[in-house]
Design an enzyme around this catalytic site. Structure first.
Site, PDB file in Angstrom:
ATOM      1  N   GLU A  93       4.477  61.130 -13.107  1.00 28.56           N
ATOM      2  CA  GLU A  93       5.562  60.292 -13.629  1.00 28.56           C
ATOM      3  C   GLU A  93       6.777  60.452 -12.724  1.00 28.56           C
ATOM      4  O   GLU A  93       7.211  61.561 -12.434  1.00 28.56           O
ATOM      5  CB  GLU A  93       5.946  60.718 -15.051  1.00 28.56           C
ATOM      6  CG  GLU A  93       4.978  60.282 -16.131  1.00 28.56           C
ATOM      7  CD  GLU A  93       5.155  58.823 -16.584  1.00 28.56           C
ATOM      8  OE1 GLU A  93       6.086  58.138 -16.096  1.00 28.56           O
ATOM      9  OE2 GLU A  93       4.348  58.381 -17.420  1.00 28.56           O
ATOM     10  N   HIS A 135      -0.167  52.779 -11.959  1.00 31.81           N
ATOM     11  CA  HIS A 135      -0.627  52.543 -13.332  1.00 31.81           C
ATOM     12  C   HIS A 135      -0.984  51.070 -13.527  1.00 31.81           C
ATOM     13  O   HIS A 135      -1.975  50.732 -14.166  1.00 31.81           O
ATOM     14  CB  HIS A 135       0.470  52.963 -14.312  1.00 31.81           C
ATOM     15  CG  HIS A 135      -0.005  53.132 -15.715  1.00 31.81           C
ATOM     16  ND1 HIS A 135       0.848  53.340 -16.757  1.00 31.81           N
ATOM     17  CD2 HIS A 135      -1.263  53.115 -16.255  1.00 31.81           C
ATOM     18  CE1 HIS A 135       0.139  53.459 -17.885  1.00 31.81           C
ATOM     19  NE2 HIS A 135      -1.132  53.319 -17.606  1.00 31.81           N
ATOM     20  N   ASP A 145       4.248  49.530 -13.854  1.00 25.46           N
ATOM     21  CA  ASP A 145       4.703  50.693 -13.077  1.00 25.46           C
ATOM     22  C   ASP A 145       3.686  51.163 -12.040  1.00 25.46           C
ATOM     23  O   ASP A 145       2.493  50.970 -12.222  1.00 25.46           O
ATOM     24  CB  ASP A 145       5.089  51.850 -14.024  1.00 25.46           C
ATOM     25  CG  ASP A 145       3.955  52.348 -14.893  1.00 25.46           C
ATOM     26  OD1 ASP A 145       3.192  51.529 -15.422  1.00 25.46           O
ATOM     27  OD2 ASP A 145       3.831  53.581 -15.052  1.00 25.46           O
TER      28      ASP A 145
HETATM   29 ZN   LIG Z   1       2.654  54.363 -16.574  1.00 21.93          ZN
END
Ligand SMILES: [Zn+2]
Length: 246
Positions: A93, A135, A145
């Site tokens: 992330e 993603h 994203d």
């Molecule tokens: Zn994501």
């Protein structure tokens, strides 16, 4: 040596996996206004989400889940013959408010840390270049994203991920040149070859569905214009990539 901070998340599968099950790296943005809220969410049992690593805006790397445990970052996802990629991937992330708030450039410090971390993981788990994905690549109807501001081209220059080899001048010349339905079909065929799976589980109209697929491709490989329309530039890039991955 990579400097890491540890802030473990309770959100992961209790059963440990084998090292060779790790075949993909999946990159995300957090998509939340505040970084601290994103970290709270990823470490709170209430939300059932997590990732292995978190890259802060200042470049610091937090370990949320150790690599050999399955984190919950990908959700319903597809790539080639793989389904639900959590079990086969490491999730990273990267802090950024994302499209819903004020999508901004990733910081230089973040990218530096991303490069360092990914290089380390590639070596440790022998990850193939073609298995480093966003993603949105594995969930194109649900996710945007890490998005078109993520510097995939720069990563490719450092031998991370795949990229095409078409000269800039050719790209520009073919940008926004619309194509007929035959070339459109050809484009989607190439996407399948690259690894994209067209799974309309959201029950979107055919038009909306293909629009999202094209946007996903553009966010990754043709970041200058994200309009969901297949143009000649997109076709050339898809063709070039499919050939490379042969
Ligand atoms: Zn994501």
């Amino acid at each position: 040596m990579i400097k890491k901070i540890f802030n473990y998340s309770p959100n992961f599968e209790l059963k440990k996996r084998r090292k060779n099950q790790i075949q993909f790296l999946i990159l995300h943005y957090t998509g939340m206004e505040k970084e601290t809220d994103a970290i709270k969410r990823l470490t709170n049992t209430k939300y059932k989400v997590s990732s292995h690593y978190f890259i802060k805006a200042n470049g610091e790397i937090i370990v949320l889940v150790p690599d050999l445990y399955i984190a919950w970052h990908a959700g319903e996802s597809y790539w080639k013959n793989f389904k639900y990629l959590n079990k086969n991937s490491i999730g990273i992330e990267i802090s950024n408010p994302g499209h819903e708030y004020n999508y901004k450039n990733f910081s230089d410090k973040q990218i530096k840390s991303v490069l360092k971390l990914i290089k380390y993981l590639i070596k440790k788990y022998k990850i193939k270049s073609s298995n480093i994905l966003g993603h949105s690549d594995i969930a194109p109807t649900r996710k945007k994203d890490p998005g078109e501001k993520f510097p995939w081209r720069l990563l490719a220059q450092k031998k991370i991920g795949v990229w095409h080899s078409i000269p800039k001048i050719t790209l520009k010349k073919n940008r926004l040149k619309l194509v007929d339905s035959k070339l459109e079909k050809y484009f989607f065929k190439k996407l399948k070859k690259i690894g994209y799976v067209f799974n309309n589980s959201e029950i979107l109209s055919k038009k909306n569905f293909f629009n999202l697929i094209v946007k996903t491709f553009q966010r990754r490989y043709r970041q200058e214009v994200i309009n969901g329309k297949v143009d000649k530039e997109c076709v050339l890039i898809s063709e070039n990539l499919a050939k490379k991955l042969n």
